[in-house]
Enzyme design. Structure first.
Site, short mmCIF file in Angstrom:
data_model
loop_
_atom_site.label_atom_id
_atom_site.label_comp_id
_atom_site.label_asym_id
_atom_site.label_seq_id
_atom_site.Cartn_x
_atom_site.Cartn_y
_atom_site.Cartn_z
CB ALA A 227 47.26 40.26 34.60
NE ARG A 228 47.37 37.42 40.15
CZ ARG A 228 46.08 37.31 39.86
NH1 ARG A 228 45.39 38.40 39.54
NH2 ARG A 228 45.46 36.15 39.91
CG ASP A 252 40.35 44.84 38.59
OD1 ASP A 252 39.54 45.53 39.24
OD2 ASP A 252 40.39 43.60 38.64
CD GLU A 257 45.01 44.03 44.65
OE1 GLU A 257 44.18 43.20 45.13
OE2 GLU A 257 45.34 44.03 43.46
CG HIS A 276 41.97 42.15 42.54
ND1 HIS A 276 43.17 41.75 43.09
CD2 HIS A 276 41.67 41.21 41.61
CE1 HIS A 276 43.57 40.62 42.52
NE2 HIS A 276 42.66 40.27 41.61
CB ALA A 278 38.66 41.80 36.46
#
Length: 301
Positions: A227-228, A252, A257, A276, A278
């Site tokens: 998600a975050r 993820d 980032e 990241h 997904a």
């Protein structure tokens, strides 16, 4: 209004060309890397900006006189810009929901299995010349706790139930049509062998999984987060991983980032990482980019 796609990568470029139709508004495409301080030059004369997860600092966007709209390719704009501050400066941020529920759910399940069976750990070891079979966790019959039962959470629940897992969920609002039992958060944390996060990031959910809630997780549980990153207290999670209270984290998304190679998470054997990614499938990207273009059509005079 002139529009530009500021950070189109090599994977998205051919898909963008495929979904952009002749009758769509013209959209310039930038594929060259840039730093945040380059935004005023890059956006000079453009009122609309398509943004694929580039950071948009408010003080830099303030120097982009023509900019009125940012179309963020996804839902997590709050992780990359101050949406409220930009609105006060007259820049509207548009997000796109529901384009990649299946893609993110499948990646969630992939990370869950990889964490349960230490796949990444053994992959690294074998490549380095060490043959050490590791005993993993059998997930059939285990309990998955889903935090956030939107489109992605529901798809994760459907797949997990089909694999023989027991599924519980907690959602910020009660839903009469929930496909799985809704329970109190503490009940979920205490009973789930795997906890999977699927909340949007906002002021109410930032730091949601803090040290106290991590401590209330079932000992030896696996945490999956697609998600975050900012939903989780990173320091508390690392402490729980080091002490074994959390068996494994499959992540993820991160606070910053891209994740630095020297970040402590990158050096932990009981952490599985992805970049990241997904939502990154051709099918999801086609839907995402088409919806972004449709937003440009709507806001262009």
């Amino acid at each position: 209004m002139k529009a530009i796609f500021i950070d189109c990568n090599q994977q998205l470029a051919p898909i963008f060309q495929q979904v952009h139709r002749p009758d769509d508004p013209p959209i310039a495409v930038n594929t060259a890397p840039f730093a945040a301080q380059d935004l005023p030059r890059l956006l000079d004369g453009y009122a609309i900006c398509l943004d694929d997860h580039s950071y948009m600092p408010t003080e830099v966007v303030a120097q982009c006189a023509a900019l009125k709209h940012i179309v963020f390719l996804g839902t997590g704009a709050a992780s990359h810009m101050d949406v409220a501050a930009l609105a006060r400066r007259g820049v509207a941020v548009h997000t796109i929901k529901g384009y990649g529920d299946a893609a993110v759910a499948e990646h969630t399940i992939a990370l869950m299995w990889a964490a349960a069976r230490d796949v990444a750990h053994m992959d690294r070891a074998v490549r380095a010349g060490t043959w050490q079979p590791l005993e993993g966790v059998q997930l059939t019959g285990k309990t998955l706790g889903i935090i956030g039962l939107g489109g992605i959470g529901r798809e994760v629940a459907r797949i997990a139930a089909g694999m023989g897992m027991q599924v519980l969920a907690w959602n910020r609002t009660r839903s009469a049509d929930s496909p799985v039992p809704l329970v109190e958060l503490d009940v979920l944390l205490a009973n789930a062998d795997v906890v999977s996060l699927h909340l949007a990031l906002n002021d109410e959910t930032r730091g949601f999984l803090d040290a106290a809630r991590i401590a209330r997780m079932k000992a030896g549980a696996i945490l999956v987060n697609t998600a975050r990153g900012a939903l989780v207290d990173e320091a508390a999670l690392m402490q729980a991983l080091q002490g074994g209270h959390v068996r494994h984290a499959a992540l993820d998304v991160f606070h910053a980032e891209p994740l630095r190679s020297d970040h402590p998470l990158a050096g932990m054997a009981n952490v599985t990482l992805s970049a990241h990614a997904a939502f990154r499938t051709p099918e999801a990207s086609m839907t995402l980019l088409r919806r972004a273009i449709d937003i440009v059509r709507t806001i262009s005079p």
